[in-house]
Design a protein around this motif. Structure first.
Motif, PDB file in Angstrom:
ATOM      1  N   VAL A  38       0.832  -1.198   0.000  1.00 22.14           N
ATOM      2  CA  VAL A  38       0.000   0.000   0.000  1.00 22.14           C
ATOM      3  C   VAL A  38       0.864   1.244   0.000  1.00 22.14           C
ATOM      4  N   GLY A  39       1.904   1.244   0.864  1.00 23.79           N
ATOM      5  CA  GLY A  39       2.764   2.419   0.939  1.00 23.79           C
ATOM      6  C   GLY A  39       3.492   2.662  -0.368  1.00 23.79           C
ATOM      7  N   THR A  40       3.918   1.593  -1.029  1.00 26.99           N
ATOM      8  CA  THR A  40       4.678   1.763  -2.255  1.00 26.99           C
ATOM      9  C   THR A  40       3.796   2.235  -3.389  1.00 26.99           C
ATOM     10  N   SER A  41       2.617   1.634  -3.502  1.00 28.09           N
ATOM     11  CA  SER A  41       1.767   1.972  -4.630  1.00 28.09           C
ATOM     12  C   SER A  41       1.104   3.325  -4.477  1.00 28.09           C
ATOM     13  N   SER A  42       1.008   3.832  -3.232  1.00 26.58           N
ATOM     14  CA  SER A  42       0.332   5.094  -3.030  1.00 26.58           C
ATOM     15  C   SER A  42       1.130   6.275  -3.569  1.00 26.58           C
ATOM     16  N   GLY A  43       2.444   6.101  -3.665  1.00 23.92           N
ATOM     17  CA  GLY A  43       3.286   7.168  -4.202  1.00 23.92           C
ATOM     18  C   GLY A  43       3.142   8.416  -3.393  1.00 23.92           C
ATOM     19  N   ASN A  44       2.580   9.471  -3.984  1.00 24.96           N
ATOM     20  CA  ASN A  44       2.396  10.736  -3.305  1.00 24.96           C
ATOM     21  C   ASN A  44       0.997  10.875  -2.726  1.00 24.96           C
ATOM     22  N   SER A  45       0.308   9.759  -2.557  1.00 26.67           N
ATOM     23  CA  SER A  45      -1.051   9.818  -2.020  1.00 26.67           C
ATOM     24  C   SER A  45      -1.023  10.406  -0.623  1.00 26.67           C
ATOM     25  N   SER A  46      -1.916  11.356  -0.341  1.00 22.79           N
ATOM     26  CA  SER A  46      -1.918  12.039   0.949  1.00 22.79           C
ATOM     27  C   SER A  46      -2.596  11.228   2.026  1.00 22.79           C
ATOM     28  N   SER A  47      -3.301  10.169   1.678  1.00 21.84           N
ATOM     29  CA  SER A  47      -4.042   9.413   2.686  1.00 21.84           C
ATOM     30  C   SER A  47      -3.371   8.102   3.049  1.00 21.84           C
ATOM     31  N   ARG A 103       7.468  13.637  10.994  1.00 24.03           N
ATOM     32  CA  ARG A 103       7.883  15.028  10.806  1.00 24.03           C
ATOM     33  C   ARG A 103       9.040  15.151   9.835  1.00 24.03           C
ATOM     34  N   ASP A 104       9.940  14.181   9.863  1.00 22.32           N
ATOM     35  CA  ASP A 104      11.033  14.144   8.889  1.00 22.32           C
ATOM     36  C   ASP A 104      10.717  13.019   7.906  1.00 22.32           C
ATOM     37  N   PRO A 105      10.092  13.314   6.768  1.00 21.31           N
ATOM     38  CA  PRO A 105       9.659  12.252   5.858  1.00 21.31           C
ATOM     39  C   PRO A 105      10.810  11.466   5.252  1.00 21.31           C
ATOM     40  N   ASP A 106      12.033  12.039   5.254  1.00 19.71           N
ATOM     41  CA  ASP A 106      13.181  11.341   4.687  1.00 19.71           C
ATOM     42  C   ASP A 106      13.836  10.394   5.688  1.00 19.71           C
ATOM     43  N   SER A 107      13.469  10.488   6.964  1.00 23.37           N
ATOM     44  CA  SER A 107      14.046   9.604   7.969  1.00 23.37           C
ATOM     45  C   SER A 107      13.421   8.215   7.856  1.00 23.37           C
ATOM     46  N   LEU A 108      14.052   7.249   8.515  1.00 22.60           N
ATOM     47  CA  LEU A 108      13.521   5.887   8.489  1.00 22.60           C
ATOM     48  C   LEU A 108      12.152   5.814   9.146  1.00 22.60           C
ATOM     49  N   LEU A 109      11.975   6.552  10.259  1.00 20.08           N
ATOM     50  CA  LEU A 109      10.667   6.562  10.911  1.00 20.08           C
ATOM     51  C   LEU A 109       9.612   7.184  10.004  1.00 20.08           C
ATOM     52  N   GLY A 110       9.975   8.268   9.319  1.00 22.00           N
ATOM     53  CA  GLY A 110       9.031   8.906   8.416  1.00 22.00           C
ATOM     54  C   GLY A 110       8.588   7.979   7.309  1.00 22.00           C
ATOM     55  N   GLN A 111       9.520   7.192   6.788  1.00 23.50           N
ATOM     56  CA  GLN A 111       9.170   6.258   5.729  1.00 23.50           C
ATOM     57  C   GLN A 111       8.367   5.066   6.261  1.00 23.50           C
ATOM     58  N   MET A 112       8.749   4.569   7.446  1.00 21.57           N
ATOM     59  CA  MET A 112       8.046   3.425   8.020  1.00 21.57           C
ATOM     60  C   MET A 112       6.588   3.749   8.311  1.00 21.57           C
ATOM     61  N   PHE A 113       6.343   4.951   8.857  1.00 19.64           N
ATOM     62  CA  PHE A 113       4.999   5.271   9.325  1.00 19.64           C
ATOM     63  C   PHE A 113       4.196   6.101   8.312  1.00 19.64           C
ATOM     64  N   THR A 114       4.682   6.162   7.073  1.00 27.60           N
ATOM     65  CA  THR A 114       3.847   6.657   5.975  1.00 27.60           C
ATOM     66  C   THR A 114       3.678   5.596   4.904  1.00 27.60           C
ATOM     67  N   GLY A 115       4.599   4.619   4.869  1.00 27.72           N
ATOM     68  CA  GLY A 115       4.557   3.609   3.830  1.00 27.72           C
ATOM     69  C   GLY A 115       5.116   4.086   2.512  1.00 27.72           C
ATOM     70  N   ARG A 174      11.741   5.776  -0.185  1.00 25.59           N
ATOM     71  CA  ARG A 174      12.560   6.366  -1.237  1.00 25.59           C
ATOM     72  C   ARG A 174      13.011   5.279  -2.205  1.00 25.59           C
ATOM     73  N   PRO A 175      13.230   5.618  -3.482  1.00 26.91           N
ATOM     74  CA  PRO A 175      13.733   4.633  -4.438  1.00 26.91           C
ATOM     75  C   PRO A 175      15.060   4.048  -3.969  1.00 26.91           C
ATOM     76  N   GLY A 176      15.146   2.749  -3.993  1.00 28.17           N
ATOM     77  CA  GLY A 176      16.361   2.066  -3.556  1.00 28.17           C
ATOM     78  C   GLY A 176      16.450   1.832  -2.066  1.00 28.17           C
ATOM     79  N   GLN A 177      15.536   2.389  -1.257  1.00 25.89           N
ATOM     80  CA  GLN A 177      15.558   2.207   0.189  1.00 25.89           C
ATOM     81  C   GLN A 177      15.009   0.827   0.549  1.00 25.89           C
ATOM     82  N   VAL A 178      15.734   0.114   1.392  1.00 27.43           N
ATOM     83  CA  VAL A 178      15.273  -1.197   1.845  1.00 27.43           C
ATOM     84  C   VAL A 178      14.112  -0.999   2.810  1.00 27.43           C
ATOM     85  N   GLN A 179      12.983  -1.592   2.511  1.00 26.05           N
ATOM     86  CA  GLN A 179      11.794  -1.400   3.337  1.00 26.05           C
ATOM     87  C   GLN A 179      11.924  -2.181   4.639  1.00 26.05           C
TER      88      GLN A 179
END
Length: 321
Positions: free
Chosen positions: A29-38, A66-78, A81-86
């Protein structure tokens, strides 16, 4: 650094009861949503309960992202980043989101996300480990702030043991000249680290008994300690015992200018605690002890009557002037 993830935090409120259907599903879901705000709102509640290495935290989804580029930001938005290990978002047996990192040090990571500044206790000795946490969570600004602070602290510590360059120049003037010349970086305003060691008292107590042979044999095998208790000023206790200090029973974690009697150590080696106090410049100035056994007390499981007779409680008072 980005200041929040408003869309994720707003939409999460209506789905606070929802969790992750499956780890694979959440990643997709996180990957396919791309820039989806929800995306974040559909996956995570607005109030998030965390279990970080056994230490529990409660925070908001907007803080974690709060920091979307951090690991927590990516984990809790789904949204990765390209190439980032999920990294899969796991849950413990009570439904809290589990992160396998140092639970005590995570408080500084969370505080940085909340306040956009780093405040460390006086005489903090775990900067290298905190750098590792900043690297793991991919928080570049936190690591930069920490590097600048430790560089300034090390330079000032070296300056403290040097002699003045001339008889008419005080140490303070010499320090200011070096800072002005750029030889010593000035500590960032958002970091509070006190260099001098402060004086104070620490009390160490323990409950113990002696283990005897089977069937009440009189030969004493070894001393048994159930727990080593620590009380005193929070900053002093953290300085002396570091990562061996367990603060899980202390309800007011975070503040350093207060006192607590709810600390205990993660080990039961009394001599190790004494060595750490001695290395920090403390001296034992008082002690007392008493028996705690009672004839009418029920014997705990695993303890025979002979051991129960030798229950005792001791306290030792240490001071650094």
């Amino acid at each position: 650094m980005a200041t929040g993830n408003g869309n994720g935090g707003t939409s999460a409120g209506s789905t606070s009861g929802s969790g992750l259907g499956s780890l694979a599903g959440s990643a997709n879901v996180g990957t396919s949503s791309g820039n989806s705000s929800s995306g974040a709102g559909l996956l995570f509640p607005s109030i998030v309960e965390l279990n970080v290495g056994g230490v529990h935290y409660t925070t908001t989804l907007s803080t974690l992202t709060r920091d979307p580029d951090s690991l927590l930001g990516q984990m809790f938005t789904g949204r990765w980043r390209p190439g980032q290990v999920q990294q899969p978002v796991l849950r413990d047996s009570k439904g809290k989101y589990f992160i396998d990192r140092d639970g005590v040090l995570f408080r500084y990571t969370l505080d940085f996300l909340r306040n956009q500044k780093l405040t460390l206790p006086e005489n903090f000795h775990e900067c290298e480990r905190l750098k590792q946490e900043a690297d793991y969570f991919q928080m570049a600004e936190m690591r930069t702030t920490l590097l600048a602070a430790t560089s300034a602290a090390n330079a000032l510590a070296r300056l403290a043991i040097q002699q003045p360059t001339s008889s008419d120049m005080s140490a303070d003037e010499n320090e200011q000249d070096l800072i002005a010349a750029g030889d010593i970086p000035s500590p960032p305003a958002e970091l509070a680290v006190a260099l001098p060691r402060s004086s104070g008292y620490i009390t160490v107590g323990y409950r113990g008994t002696f283990a005897f042979g089977r069937d009440g044999l009189a030969d004493v095998k070894f001393r048994k300690l159930s727990r080593i208790l620590v009380c005193g000023r929070v900053a002093l206790c953290r300085e002396v015992f570091g990562e061996t200090l367990n603060e899980s029973r202390d309800p007011d974690r975070g503040a350093t200018d207060r006192y607590s009697c709810r600390f205990f150590l993660k080990h039961t080696f009394l001599e190790q605690a004494f060595d750490m106090l001695q290395e920090a410049g403390f001296q034992c100035v008082a002690s007392c002890g008493s028996g705690t056994a009672s004839a009418g007390t029920d014997i705990k499981p695993g303890m025979d009557s002979e051991e129960n007779r030798w229950n005792h409680y001791n306290e030792f008072v240490f001071v650094r002037r």
